[in-house]
Design an enzyme around this catalytic site. Structure first.
Site, PDB file in Angstrom:
ATOM      1  CG  ASN A   9      -1.856   1.122   1.335  1.00  0.00           C
ATOM      2  OD1 ASN A   9      -1.852   2.184   0.443  1.00  0.00           O
ATOM      3  ND2 ASN A   9      -2.371   1.378   2.555  1.00  0.00           N
ATOM      4  CE  LYS A  11       0.090   3.403   4.645  1.00  0.00           C
ATOM      5  NZ  LYS A  11       0.110   3.850   6.029  1.00  0.00           N
ATOM      6  CG  HIS A  97      -5.767   1.775   5.178  1.00  0.00           C
ATOM      7  ND1 HIS A  97      -5.303   2.678   5.913  1.00  0.00           N
ATOM      8  CD2 HIS A  97      -4.616   1.000   4.953  1.00  0.00           C
ATOM      9  CE1 HIS A  97      -4.176   2.586   6.317  1.00  0.00           C
ATOM     10  NE2 HIS A  97      -3.606   1.394   5.845  1.00  0.00           N
ATOM     11  CD  GLU A  99      -3.241   5.584   6.525  1.00  0.00           C
ATOM     12  OE1 GLU A  99      -3.105   5.370   5.379  1.00  0.00           O
ATOM     13  OE2 GLU A  99      -1.996   5.028   7.066  1.00  0.00           O
ATOM     14  CD  GLU A 169      -3.522  -2.821   7.410  1.00  0.00           C
ATOM     15  OE1 GLU A 169      -2.434  -2.997   6.982  1.00  0.00           O
ATOM     16  OE2 GLU A 169      -4.336  -1.793   7.031  1.00  0.00           O
ATOM     17  N   GLY A 175       2.384   2.100  10.550  1.00  0.00           N
ATOM     18  CA  GLY A 175       3.324   3.255  10.319  1.00  0.00           C
ATOM     19  C   GLY A 175       4.189   3.843  11.600  1.00  0.00           C
ATOM     20  CB  SER A 215       5.230  -1.718  11.851  1.00  0.00           C
ATOM     21  OG  SER A 215       4.832  -0.615  11.923  1.00  0.00           O
TER      22      SER A 215
HETATM   23  C1  PEP Z   1      -0.873   0.065   5.930  1.00  0.00           C
HETATM   24  O1  PEP Z   1      -0.708   1.202   5.638  1.00  0.00           O
HETATM   25  O2  PEP Z   1      -1.651  -0.623   5.700  1.00  0.00           O
HETATM   26  C2  PEP Z   1       0.451  -0.375   6.849  1.00  0.00           C
HETATM   27  C3  PEP Z   1       0.288  -1.719   7.213  1.00  0.00           C
HETATM   28  O3  PEP Z   1       1.418   0.473   6.858  1.00  0.00           O
HETATM   29  P1  PEP Z   1       2.968   0.280   7.669  1.00  0.00           P
HETATM   30  O4  PEP Z   1       3.365  -1.058   6.938  1.00  0.00           O
HETATM   31  O5  PEP Z   1       3.658   1.174   7.378  1.00  0.00           O
HETATM   32  O6  PEP Z   1       2.461   0.072   9.075  1.00  0.00           O
END
Ligand code: PEP
Length: 254
Positions: A9, A11, A97, A99, A169, A175, A215
């Site tokens: 992803n 973003k 997601h 966000e 998630e 992040g 992460s």
């Molecule tokens: C994501 O945006 O779905 C995500 C898991 O980000 P990150 O791997 O940076 O934590």
């Protein structure tokens, strides 16, 4: 059969030339990916068509959309419909997601509409769920995640829910550099699978892919991806680097 998926992803990162060179490098990954183990890349919306064309002869790479609207067409400035995504040949779309939930106030009801609209066009939704830190600390995270899953997915038929991919998630891990331990992730993946089995049957639950996101990086991917109910990863930050993304992907496709 459950499909293994490593998804990136991106973003709202990278300009066009940076994105193009990253996708070209990912296309060079030497792995054993095949129809049952694939990579799905979610670049920014304006690049979907070009990148889909660029990778269309590589059967283990798919380009997905980070978002869609639930209507088919009309006066919805700035939105993109599943019908339009289908017309480009797009096969995956992220839904829910954290966000999108946080910054664009998307709730479980809107997400349910998006999922139905995507399935109608034959596009696989990757439905994201997961709890914030305070929810985990209050020890009500299992109920919280089950509510997200039930409200967005449980109106679907058995045939339709079987076509959905779920991504767990935990918001506190996105992040932040903090990853759920393999045990914490496995606990939730198993919980989701058991809950689906209860209403939709063991066969459906066992065939659905449930990805972990938060992460994930080269150092922790192997242990997370080795868990019984983890069928791949949804990767943000670490997917912006072709070498890191390749390391995660190769370790999983072996
Ligand atoms: C994501 O945006 O779905 C995500 C898991 O980000 P990150 O791997 O940076 O934590």
């Amino acid at each position: 059969m459950r499909k293994k998926i490593i998804a990136g992803n991106w973003k709202m990162n990278l300009d066009y030339s940076e994105s193009k060179s990253l996708i070209q490098n990912i296309a060079k990954i030497e792995s054993d990916f095949n129809a049952n183990a694939e990579i799905v890349i979610f670049p920014s919306m304006p690049y979907l068509s070009v990148f889909h064309e660029l990778t269309k002869d590589i059967d283990w790479i798919n380009i997905g959309s980070q978002n869609c609207y639930f209507e088919k067409s009309g006066a919805f400035t700035g939105e993109t419909s599943p019908v339009q995504l289908k017309s480009l040949g797009i096969k995956y779309c992220l839904v829910g997601h954290s966000e999108r939930r946080d910054y664009f106030s998307e709730d479980n009801v809107v997400l349910a509409k998006k999922i139905k609209a995507l399935l109608e066009e034959g596009i696989t939704p990757i439905f994201c769920c997961g709890e914030q830190l305070q929810v985990r600390e209050a020890n009500v995270y299992k109920e919280f995640i089950m509510k997200q899953v039930e409200e967005s997915l449980f109106d679907l038929s058995v045939q339709d829910i079987a076509r959905v991919v779920i991504a767990y998630e935990p918001v506190w891990a996105i992040g932040t550099g903090k990853t759920a331990t393999a045990q914490q992730a496995q606990e939730i993946h198993q919980l989701i699978r058991n809950r689906i089995a209860k209403d939709f049957g063991d066969k459906t639950a066992n065939e659905m892919s449930i990805l972990y996101g938060g992460s994930m990086k080269a150092e922790n991917a192997r242990e997370l991806l080795a868990q019984k109910d983890i069928d791949g990863g949804l990767i943000g930050g670490a997917s912006l680097n072709a070498d890191t993304f390749a390391q995660i992907s190769i370790s999983y496709s072996e």
